[in-house]
Design a protein around this motif. Structure first.
Motif, PDB file in Angstrom:
ATOM      1  N   LEU A   1      -0.430   0.205   1.554  1.00 14.92           N
ATOM      2  CA  LEU A   1      -0.179   1.539   2.091  1.00 14.92           C
ATOM      3  C   LEU A   1       1.302   1.885   2.059  1.00 14.92           C
ATOM      4  N   ASP A   2       2.138   0.933   2.461  1.00 13.31           N
ATOM      5  CA  ASP A   2       3.586   1.118   2.473  1.00 13.31           C
ATOM      6  C   ASP A   2       4.235  -0.261   2.407  1.00 13.31           C
ATOM      7  N   PRO A   3       4.820  -0.616   1.263  1.00 12.26           N
ATOM      8  CA  PRO A   3       5.391  -1.957   1.114  1.00 12.26           C
ATOM      9  C   PRO A   3       6.739  -2.131   1.797  1.00 12.26           C
ATOM     10  N   ALA A   4       7.303  -1.045   2.344  1.00 12.75           N
ATOM     11  CA  ALA A   4       8.679  -1.098   2.829  1.00 12.75           C
ATOM     12  C   ALA A   4       8.802  -1.352   4.321  1.00 12.75           C
ATOM     13  N   VAL A   5       7.938  -0.736   5.142  1.00 10.81           N
ATOM     14  CA  VAL A   5       8.112  -0.801   6.599  1.00 10.81           C
ATOM     15  C   VAL A   5       6.774  -1.014   7.284  1.00 10.81           C
ATOM     16  N   PRO A   6       6.781  -1.540   8.518  1.00 11.25           N
ATOM     17  CA  PRO A   6       5.533  -1.696   9.277  1.00 11.25           C
ATOM     18  C   PRO A   6       4.860  -0.352   9.529  1.00 11.25           C
ATOM     19  N   ALA A   7       3.558  -0.407   9.747  1.00 16.78           N
ATOM     20  CA  ALA A   7       2.766   0.809   9.922  1.00 16.78           C
ATOM     21  C   ALA A   7       3.330   1.716  11.008  1.00 16.78           C
ATOM     22  N   THR A   8       3.768   1.148  12.114  1.00 13.96           N
ATOM     23  CA  THR A   8       4.311   1.943  13.215  1.00 13.96           C
ATOM     24  C   THR A   8       5.472   2.835  12.771  1.00 13.96           C
ATOM     25  N   LEU A   9       6.222   2.376  11.792  1.00 11.20           N
ATOM     26  CA  LEU A   9       7.423   3.089  11.353  1.00 11.20           C
ATOM     27  C   LEU A   9       7.210   3.820  10.030  1.00 11.20           C
ATOM     28  N   SER A  10       5.977   3.884   9.575  1.00 11.34           N
ATOM     29  CA  SER A  10       5.673   4.442   8.257  1.00 11.34           C
ATOM     30  C   SER A  10       5.059   5.833   8.356  1.00 11.34           C
ATOM     31  N   ARG A  11       5.739   6.819   7.806  1.00 11.95           N
ATOM     32  CA  ARG A  11       5.176   8.166   7.766  1.00 11.95           C
ATOM     33  C   ARG A  11       3.935   8.201   6.866  1.00 11.95           C
ATOM     34  N   THR A  12       3.933   7.374   5.840  1.00  6.79           N
ATOM     35  CA  THR A  12       2.769   7.301   4.958  1.00  6.79           C
ATOM     36  C   THR A  12       1.518   6.910   5.731  1.00  6.79           C
ATOM     37  N   VAL A  13       1.655   5.944   6.642  1.00  7.22           N
ATOM     38  CA  VAL A  13       0.502   5.447   7.405  1.00  7.22           C
ATOM     39  C   VAL A  13       0.200   6.342   8.592  1.00  7.22           C
ATOM     40  N   MET A  14       1.213   6.674   9.385  1.00  8.26           N
ATOM     41  CA  MET A  14       0.994   7.404  10.632  1.00  8.26           C
ATOM     42  C   MET A  14       0.649   8.881  10.411  1.00  8.26           C
ATOM     43  N   THR A  15       1.333   9.505   9.465  1.00 10.41           N
ATOM     44  CA  THR A  15       1.131  10.947   9.270  1.00 10.41           C
ATOM     45  C   THR A  15       0.201  11.242   8.103  1.00 10.41           C
ATOM     46  N   GLU A  16       0.526  10.717   6.930  1.00 10.28           N
ATOM     47  CA  GLU A  16      -0.281  11.064   5.757  1.00 10.28           C
ATOM     48  C   GLU A  16      -1.699  10.508   5.847  1.00 10.28           C
ATOM     49  N   LEU A  17      -1.831   9.244   6.275  1.00 11.88           N
ATOM     50  CA  LEU A  17      -3.161   8.637   6.351  1.00 11.88           C
ATOM     51  C   LEU A  17      -3.894   9.023   7.636  1.00 11.88           C
ATOM     52  N   LEU A  18      -3.307   8.712   8.791  1.00 14.45           N
ATOM     53  CA  LEU A  18      -4.015   8.921  10.053  1.00 14.45           C
ATOM     54  C   LEU A  18      -4.177  10.400  10.389  1.00 14.45           C
ATOM     55  N   ARG A  19      -3.109  11.167  10.250  1.00 16.72           N
ATOM     56  CA  ARG A  19      -3.195  12.603  10.552  1.00 16.72           C
ATOM     57  C   ARG A  19      -3.872  13.366   9.417  1.00 16.72           C
TER      58      ARG A  19
END
Length: 476
Positions: free
Chosen positions: A220-238
């Motif tokens: 999902l995001d190779p750079a940062v943990p999910a908590t700090l990832s806009r890709t995971v928190m906003t794009e995926l979850l939201r």
């Protein structure tokens, strides 16, 4: 410093504290708009404490980890009145899971607690997982999804907000995020099929909150943990999953993220990623204000959009507004606790091998394994206590890791272990005990190993009722 900006920053912070009453610094912060407070067993939680908090800010989001089973803050001294998720998954009766969730919700409603950081919606795909284990409903996505939805409906049916955790799924890890950063080595396709369905089910059930997991998920995001990832928190979850409720971090002092930057910076990055509330498991006045000031500074420097901070604060307030609107529902449920639900669930969850039966007071040998940091260290398995009630004279010995088995003598022997499936040393201890006493009982309160010899009783969780159910069966 803009008062409005500082108040927004305070709204998104949800700290814990030491002590059994609200300290002066916390009261001041609540008066300045602190949006939430997290309660732990160390706070000796009761209605008086919650009233102290609400006296300073009636709209404060009061949160707690009350999962049932191994993770309880209200019943830590004697063990939970409910057997926990794994046991409910073993029974696999969604109506029972909904009833347990509703009973837990009623306990919290009676204390005027806003939010329960439960259920764990993690699919425990790796039996060696050191932090989820019996906190999960099980290892299969469909099972976890249907019980997650039922639990959410139960808690929220009592007028208390539920919180599905730990997005996007902490089940396929061998690292405890309290201690280091876990990595989930799964493809996006596997995540979609295995880890995300329980969160989709929670969202469809109307869950009011979701907690992020401090997990590195390279697919999902190779750079940062999910908590700090806009890709995971906003794009995926939201975006993809469509969640519009309050998104809260797991505690930011956990080493998975705390090792990366100071708390204020972690809070800023989480908010920028799309999180609404920042959980700080333990804080003091200096630490809390440092985080708030870091958030304000980030807005002024252009690293965090003021609109994003305002949106986060609005979601915190929306959760509080939802809770206030459930007051009539909570009033109807007041005191309407069915204490038999938890014991019924624990009895139905027992799985047994062998036909041994205790007819005299045994020696209970507790084979100690380190419980993860989500569990209060003093939470008892309760097996010796439950057996003593039925067979007075029961003796108890606690065996530390690496310790030698005691002399058994002639009396019956009951070994109590936890998560034998992931502890070779525990399995070796059990094997040695059974070699000496083939008639011994083995009670596993966690994810059990394959039974070999003796009589095995698997409770699938630590709780007062699980211990009672096991003791009843052994003395049947």
């Amino acid at each position: 410093m803009s008062g409005d900006l500082y108040r927004l920053a305070m709204t998104v912070l949800h700290p814990g504290f030491e002590g059994t009453s609200a300290p002066d610094w916390l009261r001041r912060a609540l008066g300045e708009g602190l949006g939430g407070v997290v309660l732990f067993a160390r706070n000796a939680i009761g209605a008086d404490l919650v009233r102290q908090l609400r006296a300073e800010n009636p709209d404060v989001v009061v949160a707690i980890d009350e999962e049932g089973g191994t993770v309880t803050r209200l019943e830590v001294a004697d063990g939970s009145s409910f057997p926990g998720n794994r046991a409910l998954g073993v029974v696999d009766d969604v109506r029972l899971t909904e009833q347990v969730g509703r009973q837990i919700g009623r306990m919290l409603a009676d204390l005027d607690i806003t939010l329960d950081y439960a259920p764990s919606a993690d699919v425990n795909a790796d039996p060696a997982n050191p932090v989820i284990g019996v906190r999960s409903f099980g290892p299969a996505a469909e099972l976890v999804a249907r019980h997650t939805a039922a639990y959410v409906e139960g808690v929220q049916g009592a007028g208390v907000a539920a919180c599905a955790k730990h997005f996007p799924g902490h089940g396929d890890t061998v690292t405890d995020s309290h201690l280091a950063l876990p990595t989930v080595h799964a493809t996006r396709e596997v995540l979609q099929e295995r880890d995300l369905p329980p969160f989709r089910a929670a969202i469809e059930a109307g869950v009011r909150s979701i907690m992020s997991g401090h997990l590195l998920v390279p697919a999902l995001d190779p750079a940062v943990p999910a908590t700090l990832s806009r890709t995971v928190m906003t794009e995926l979850l939201r975006g993809e999953l469509g969640f519009d409720g309050m998104l809260v971090t797991d505690a930011i002092e956990m080493r998975a993220v705390a090792a990366m930057a100071p708390p204020g910076e972690i809070a800023v990055r989480a908010l920028a990623a799309g999180v609404d509330a920042v959980c700080v498991g333990l804080s003091d006045e200096h630490g809390l204000r440092e985080i708030a000031e870091a958030i304000v500074a980030a807005v002024r420097e252009g690293r965090l959009a003021e609109e994003r901070l305002a949106e986060a604060a609005a979601r915190v307030r929306a959760l509080s507004t939802w809770y206030a609107a459930q007051s009539e529902l909570r009033a109807k449920a007041h005191g309407d606790l069915d204490e038999g639900v938890g014991l019924d669930a624990a009895r139905r969850a027992l799985t047994t091998t062998g036909d041994g039966r205790l007819t005299s007071a045994p020696l209970v040998v507790e084979v100690n394994t380190r419980l993860n940091k989500a569990i209060d260290a003093d939470t008892p398995t309760g097996v010796a206590t439950a057996l003593t009630a039925l067979l007075p004279g029961t003796a108890r010995v606690r065996l530390e890791q690496g310790g030698e088995l005691p002399a058994f003598g002639e009396r019956p022997v009951v070994l109590v272990v936890h998560d034998a499936a992931r502890h070779p040393q525990v399995r070796d201890t059990v094997a040695r005990a059974l070699a000496a006493r083939p008639d011994a009982f083995v009670v596993d309160t966690g994810v059990p190993a394959t039974p070999e010899g003796g009589t095995h009783v698997h409770t699938h969780g630590i709780s007062r009722v699980s211990a009672q159910a096991a003791a009843e069966w052994m003395t049947r």
